[in-house]
Design an enzyme around this catalytic site. Structure first.
Site, short mmCIF file in Angstrom:
data_model
loop_
_atom_site.label_atom_id
_atom_site.label_comp_id
_atom_site.label_asym_id
_atom_site.label_seq_id
_atom_site.Cartn_x
_atom_site.Cartn_y
_atom_site.Cartn_z
N TYR A 138 44.44 39.52 35.15
CA TYR A 138 44.65 38.27 34.57
C TYR A 138 45.87 37.91 34.66
O TYR A 138 47.18 38.52 34.02
CB TYR A 138 44.22 38.41 32.86
CG TYR A 138 44.35 37.13 32.09
CD1 TYR A 138 44.73 35.75 32.81
CD2 TYR A 138 44.37 36.94 30.86
CE1 TYR A 138 44.61 34.65 32.17
CE2 TYR A 138 44.37 35.64 30.09
CZ TYR A 138 44.65 34.50 30.90
OH TYR A 138 44.59 33.27 29.93
N LYS A 166 41.87 36.48 37.59
CA LYS A 166 41.66 35.51 36.50
C LYS A 166 43.01 34.88 36.75
O LYS A 166 43.95 35.30 36.40
CB LYS A 166 41.43 35.68 35.05
CG LYS A 166 41.43 34.47 34.33
CD LYS A 166 41.16 34.42 32.92
CE LYS A 166 41.32 33.53 32.07
NZ LYS A 166 41.29 33.61 30.72
#
Length: 297
Positions: A138, A166
């Protein structure tokens, strides 16, 4: 280049509903998980920032995973946040998530302490080495204070258990090069950039607005991958008021307020977050209605 979507196309980072006494509303957790699955989700992400993970205990995180798994059964994957700014604790969280039954891990860049890229790489490798679960990195430098640089992402993408990224970097040009160089499956982590990231090769979304406009996001994805970009653009433009309105203040605050307006268990927030004010709720109501969301309150 065809890139597979290891966690499906549509995932949402689910809020954790709290009762007025700030204990977890366990029935609400199950209800929200069912709501997400019923509105077209392939995966649910728990114990992330939107789930107020900084204010839930490790035991609570384990139980959230178990309750969501029981609620959704085989209908969706459950991905658990397992990253913080201390590597050994992140490894412990990853192993606990695996034991609780999660299908994958979401691991954020270590925040606040600003490690160099060598430290960021070692952090992700330590977690991926420790667990048997696929890892979604992320990248959100606006929160963490430091990006995962493209060269670092490309190297980490070679790890057999680092399965996806992400992307909430807000730099579509950088992400374009990462996808070309590594082929890593990228999920948009910034709702208003969902469609632009699809256009450069993203495979899906890890949304916040999926709580409120899940069917619309599903249609955007299905239209895009069916070769109908005009319809995907139409869905993007329809959702713009919600994409903007949800983040007029911190996203979990207004998502919970939105769920309450929809008759779903959003509940309350734990400090340092604070519940939406009457003025914020009034504006949010306008934003949701402009985006076609049906309200019950």
């Amino acid at each position: 280049m065809t890139i597979l979507a290891p966690f499906g196309r549509l995932a949402t980072a689910m809020v954790t509903p709290f009762k007025k006494d700030l204990s977890i509303d366990w029935d609400g957790v199950a209800t929200l998980a069912n709501h997400l699955v019923s509105t077209g989700h392939d995966a649910i992400v728990v114990n992330g920032t939107t789930g107020e993970a900084p204010t839930t205990s490790d035991d609570e995180k384990d139980q959230i995973i178990k309750v969501v798994l029981e609620a959704v059964g085989s209908r969706a994957k459950v991905v658990a946040g397992a990253g913080n700014n201390e590597t050994s604790h992140s490894v412990e969280q990853a192993l606990r998530a695996q034991k609780a039954g999660a299908h994958g891990l979401l691991v954020v860049t270590p925040y606040y302490n600003k490690p160099p890229q060598a430290g960021i790489e070692a952090h992700f490798r330590a977690i991926a080495d420790a667990s048997e679960l696929p890892v979604m990195m992320y990248d959100i430098p606006g929160r963490t204070g430091i990006p995962i640089e493209p060269d670092t992402i490309v190297r980490l993408a070679e790890h057999p258990r680092i399965a996806a990224l992400k992307d909430a970097k807000g730099d579509v040009a950088s992400t374009s090069w990462v996808i070309k160089r590594s082929g890593i499956p990228v999920y948009s982590g910034d709702d208003i950039l969902n469609l632009p990231l699809l256009s450069v090769g993203a495979v899906g979304f890890v949304s916040v607005c999926g709580h409120t406009v899940g069917p619309l996001l599903r249609e955007m994805l299905d239209s895009w991958f069916a070769g109908n970009p005009a319809r995907a653009l139409e869905m993007h433009q329809k959702a713009l008021p919600v994409f903007t309105g949800t983040f007029r203040t911190q996203g979990a605050i207004l998502t919970k307020a939105a769920l309450n307006l929809m008759g779903l268990p959003g509940g309350y927030t734990r400090l340092p977050l604070v519940d939406a004010t009457p003025a914020q709720i009034a504006q949010l109501r306008e934003d949701l209605l402009a985006g076609g969301v049906t309200l019950s309150a």
